[in-house]
Design a protein around this motif. Structure first.
Motif, PDB file in Angstrom:
ATOM      1  N   CYS A  17       0.852  -1.185   0.000  1.00 29.39           N
ATOM      2  CA  CYS A  17       0.000   0.000   0.000  1.00 29.39           C
ATOM      3  C   CYS A  17       0.893   1.241   0.000  1.00 29.39           C
ATOM      4  CB  CYS A  17      -0.953  -0.005   1.187  1.00 29.39           C
ATOM      5  SG  CYS A  17      -0.164   0.060   2.813  1.00 29.39           S
ATOM      6  N   PRO A  18       0.337   2.394  -0.353  1.00 26.20           N
ATOM      7  CA  PRO A  18       1.145   3.619  -0.370  1.00 26.20           C
ATOM      8  C   PRO A  18       1.752   3.961   0.996  1.00 26.20           C
ATOM      9  CG  PRO A  18      -0.851   3.948  -1.636  1.00 26.20           C
ATOM     10  CD  PRO A  18      -0.983   2.615  -0.944  1.00 26.20           C
ATOM     11  N   GLY A  19       1.024   3.716   2.064  1.00 22.87           N
ATOM     12  CA  GLY A  19       1.553   4.004   3.402  1.00 22.87           C
ATOM     13  C   GLY A  19       2.764   3.151   3.729  1.00 22.87           C
ATOM     14  N   LEU A  20       2.716   1.894   3.334  1.00 21.98           N
ATOM     15  CA  LEU A  20       3.861   1.007   3.554  1.00 21.98           C
ATOM     16  C   LEU A  20       5.053   1.493   2.742  1.00 21.98           C
ATOM     17  CD1 LEU A  20       4.494  -1.682   5.083  1.00 21.98           C
ATOM     18  CD2 LEU A  20       4.139  -2.826   2.890  1.00 21.98           C
ATOM     19  N   ALA A  21       4.791   1.909   1.504  1.00 21.99           N
ATOM     20  CA  ALA A  21       5.867   2.426   0.655  1.00 21.99           C
ATOM     21  C   ALA A  21       6.499   3.675   1.275  1.00 21.99           C
ATOM     22  CB  ALA A  21       5.339   2.717  -0.747  1.00 21.99           C
ATOM     23  N   LEU A  22       5.675   4.543   1.864  1.00 21.91           N
ATOM     24  CA  LEU A  22       6.221   5.744   2.519  1.00 21.91           C
ATOM     25  C   LEU A  22       7.109   5.366   3.708  1.00 21.91           C
ATOM     26  CD1 LEU A  22       3.228   8.218   2.321  1.00 21.91           C
ATOM     27  CD2 LEU A  22       5.541   8.607   1.426  1.00 21.91           C
ATOM     28  N   GLY A  23       6.695   4.369   4.474  1.00 22.94           N
ATOM     29  CA  GLY A  23       7.531   3.911   5.582  1.00 22.94           C
ATOM     30  C   GLY A  23       8.844   3.332   5.097  1.00 22.94           C
ATOM     31  N   PHE A  24       8.775   2.591   3.987  1.00 21.50           N
ATOM     32  CA  PHE A  24       9.981   2.017   3.380  1.00 21.50           C
ATOM     33  C   PHE A  24      10.948   3.123   2.993  1.00 21.50           C
ATOM     34  CE2 PHE A  24      12.440   0.464  -0.231  1.00 21.50           C
ATOM     35  CZ  PHE A  24      12.805  -0.813   0.168  1.00 21.50           C
ATOM     36  N   ARG A  25      10.446   4.130   2.296  1.00 20.08           N
ATOM     37  CA  ARG A  25      11.308   5.209   1.830  1.00 20.08           C
ATOM     38  C   ARG A  25      11.789   6.091   2.977  1.00 20.08           C
ATOM     39  NH1 ARG A  25      11.632   6.645  -3.312  1.00 20.08           N
ATOM     40  NH2 ARG A  25      13.587   7.515  -2.522  1.00 20.08           N
ATOM     41  N   ALA A  26      10.955   6.284   4.016  1.00 19.78           N
ATOM     42  CA  ALA A  26      11.390   7.054   5.188  1.00 19.78           C
ATOM     43  C   ALA A  26      12.564   6.350   5.859  1.00 19.78           C
ATOM     44  CB  ALA A  26      10.233   7.223   6.177  1.00 19.78           C
ATOM     45  N   ALA A  27      12.454   5.035   6.038  1.00 21.64           N
ATOM     46  CA  ALA A  27      13.527   4.263   6.657  1.00 21.64           C
ATOM     47  C   ALA A  27      14.777   4.282   5.791  1.00 21.64           C
ATOM     48  CB  ALA A  27      13.059   2.826   6.902  1.00 21.64           C
ATOM     49  N   GLU A  28      14.608   4.087   4.498  1.00 23.11           N
ATOM     50  CA  GLU A  28      15.736   4.085   3.569  1.00 23.11           C
ATOM     51  C   GLU A  28      16.452   5.443   3.573  1.00 23.11           C
ATOM     52  OE1 GLU A  28      16.190   2.638  -0.998  1.00 23.11           O
ATOM     53  OE2 GLU A  28      14.709   4.221  -0.639  1.00 23.11           O
ATOM     54  N   GLY A  29      15.676   6.502   3.486  1.00 24.67           N
ATOM     55  CA  GLY A  29      16.258   7.840   3.451  1.00 24.67           C
ATOM     56  C   GLY A  29      16.949   8.208   4.751  1.00 24.67           C
ATOM     57  N   ARG A  99       5.798  14.630   2.468  1.00 29.63           N
ATOM     58  CA  ARG A  99       5.086  15.666   1.724  1.00 29.63           C
ATOM     59  C   ARG A  99       3.808  15.058   1.149  1.00 29.63           C
ATOM     60  NH1 ARG A  99       9.874  18.535  -1.828  1.00 29.63           N
ATOM     61  NH2 ARG A  99      11.003  19.398  -0.036  1.00 29.63           N
ATOM     62  N   ASP A 100       2.894  15.899   0.693  1.00 27.24           N
ATOM     63  CA  ASP A 100       1.687  15.404   0.036  1.00 27.24           C
ATOM     64  C   ASP A 100       2.059  14.717  -1.270  1.00 27.24           C
ATOM     65  OD1 ASP A 100       0.031  16.405   2.001  1.00 27.24           O
ATOM     66  OD2 ASP A 100      -0.408  18.267   0.925  1.00 27.24           O
ATOM     67  N   LEU A 101       1.392  13.611  -1.530  1.00 27.39           N
ATOM     68  CA  LEU A 101       1.593  12.914  -2.801  1.00 27.39           C
ATOM     69  C   LEU A 101       0.735  13.573  -3.879  1.00 27.39           C
ATOM     70  CD1 LEU A 101       1.459   9.172  -1.661  1.00 27.39           C
ATOM     71  CD2 LEU A 101       3.468  10.601  -2.082  1.00 27.39           C
ATOM     72  N   PRO A 102       1.171  13.493  -5.120  1.00 27.61           N
ATOM     73  CA  PRO A 102       0.331  14.015  -6.203  1.00 27.61           C
ATOM     74  C   PRO A 102      -1.015  13.286  -6.206  1.00 27.61           C
ATOM     75  CG  PRO A 102       2.529  13.466  -7.016  1.00 27.61           C
ATOM     76  CD  PRO A 102       2.441  12.947  -5.615  1.00 27.61           C
ATOM     77  N   GLY A 103      -2.068  14.007  -6.490  1.00 27.35           N
ATOM     78  CA  GLY A 103      -3.402  13.408  -6.510  1.00 27.35           C
ATOM     79  C   GLY A 103      -3.700  12.723  -7.823  1.00 27.35           C
ATOM     80  N   GLY A 104      -4.830  12.015  -7.846  1.00 26.04           N
ATOM     81  CA  GLY A 104      -5.324  11.423  -9.077  1.00 26.04           C
ATOM     82  C   GLY A 104      -4.665  10.135  -9.510  1.00 26.04           C
ATOM     83  N   ARG A 112       4.095   2.810  -6.795  1.00 29.47           N
ATOM     84  CA  ARG A 112       5.229   2.899  -7.714  1.00 29.47           C
ATOM     85  C   ARG A 112       5.901   4.281  -7.620  1.00 29.47           C
ATOM     86  NH1 ARG A 112       3.396   0.251 -11.434  1.00 29.47           N
ATOM     87  NH2 ARG A 112       2.032   1.765 -12.437  1.00 29.47           N
ATOM     88  N   TYR A 113       5.092   5.332  -7.577  1.00 23.68           N
ATOM     89  CA  TYR A 113       5.643   6.688  -7.464  1.00 23.68           C
ATOM     90  C   TYR A 113       6.488   6.823  -6.198  1.00 23.68           C
ATOM     91  CZ  TYR A 113       5.962  11.685  -6.623  1.00 23.68           C
ATOM     92  OH  TYR A 113       6.447  12.936  -6.359  1.00 23.68           O
ATOM     93  N   VAL A 114       5.941   6.377  -5.067  1.00 23.83           N
ATOM     94  CA  VAL A 114       6.671   6.503  -3.792  1.00 23.83           C
ATOM     95  C   VAL A 114       7.970   5.700  -3.832  1.00 23.83           C
ATOM     96  CG1 VAL A 114       6.598   5.987  -1.322  1.00 23.83           C
ATOM     97  CG2 VAL A 114       4.614   7.042  -2.429  1.00 23.83           C
ATOM     98  N   LEU A 115       7.942   4.511  -4.390  1.00 24.80           N
ATOM     99  CA  LEU A 115       9.139   3.676  -4.416  1.00 24.80           C
ATOM    100  C   LEU A 115      10.198   4.190  -5.396  1.00 24.80           C
ATOM    101  CD1 LEU A 115       7.546   0.110  -4.191  1.00 24.80           C
ATOM    102  CD2 LEU A 115       8.686   1.413  -2.363  1.00 24.80           C
ATOM    103  N   GLU A 116       9.795   4.969  -6.398  1.00 27.72           N
ATOM    104  CA  GLU A 116      10.740   5.398  -7.432  1.00 27.72           C
ATOM    105  C   GLU A 116      11.129   6.870  -7.365  1.00 27.72           C
ATOM    106  OE1 GLU A 116       8.890   4.230 -11.092  1.00 27.72           O
ATOM    107  OE2 GLU A 116       9.158   2.078 -10.688  1.00 27.72           O
TER     108      GLU A 116
END
Length: 177
Positions: A17-29, A99-104, A112-116
């Motif tokens: 899910c997008p929330g999981l991807a955000l956690g992944f990228r937060a940890a990675e960053g 930050r806010d993710l792009p809508g739509g 995919r957007y969050v992971l890339e």
């Protein structure tokens, strides 16, 4: 991106899910900023204070070995998609705020957007707002005078000569909040 680490998170969490991807990228960053290996497990030197209790926290548990039981995953629940990471060994810390993710976008496109996307497009990073929490301590337990159940000694309340757990203690407040 290391696909095997992402798959470890998805397996731990139960779905992508997008929330999981955000956690992944937060940890990675945060690991990149602090100079600690991403996907490591083990010691309590790495600490995370999460400002939410949502999906992203599962990545932090699965990949960084930050857990509530070890005392290196703490919650400051203010409902923000933000995490403060500390490397106690090096005396460094960083707070990352989504930050806010792009809508739509569809769910899959959001993941995919969050992971890339570049980290800086997803998060603001800054100095922590507070010092690193102390390491977890061990406490004794005390039997509650009311229910008889044992509670951690620092969470027992005195009521006259009785020792009461938080469930049995009748709080007193003159606050209007």
């Amino acid at each position: 991106m290391d696909e095997s680490l992402w798959e470890r998170c998805v397996e731990f969490h139960g779905h992508a899910c997008p929330g999981l991807a955000l956690g992944f990228r937060a940890a990675e960053g945060a690991c990149g900023i602090l100079g600690v290996p991403f996907g490591r497990t083990g010691d309590e030197d790495l600490v995370c204070v999460s400002e939410n209790d949502a999906c992203g926290v599962d990545c932090i548990q699965a990949l960084l070995s930050c857990t509530v039981g070890k005392g290196n995953l703490l919650f400051r629940l203010v409902g923000k998609n933000a995490y403060t990471f500390f490397d106690r060994g090096r005396g460094r810390g960083v707070r990352v705020v989504a930050r806010d993710l792009p809508g739509g976008m569809s769910r899959e496109d959001s993941i995919r957007y969050v992971l890339e996307a570049p980290f800086g497009d997803l998060f603001d990073s800054m100095e922590p707002r507070f010092a690193a929490p102390e390491k977890a301590r061990s406490f004794g337990s005390v039997a509650c005078s009311e229910c008889g159940e044992r509670a951690r000694e620092d969470l027992v309340r005195l009521d006259g000569d009785r020792k009461l757990c938080l469930d049995c203690h009748k709080g007193y407040s003159r606050s209007f909040l």
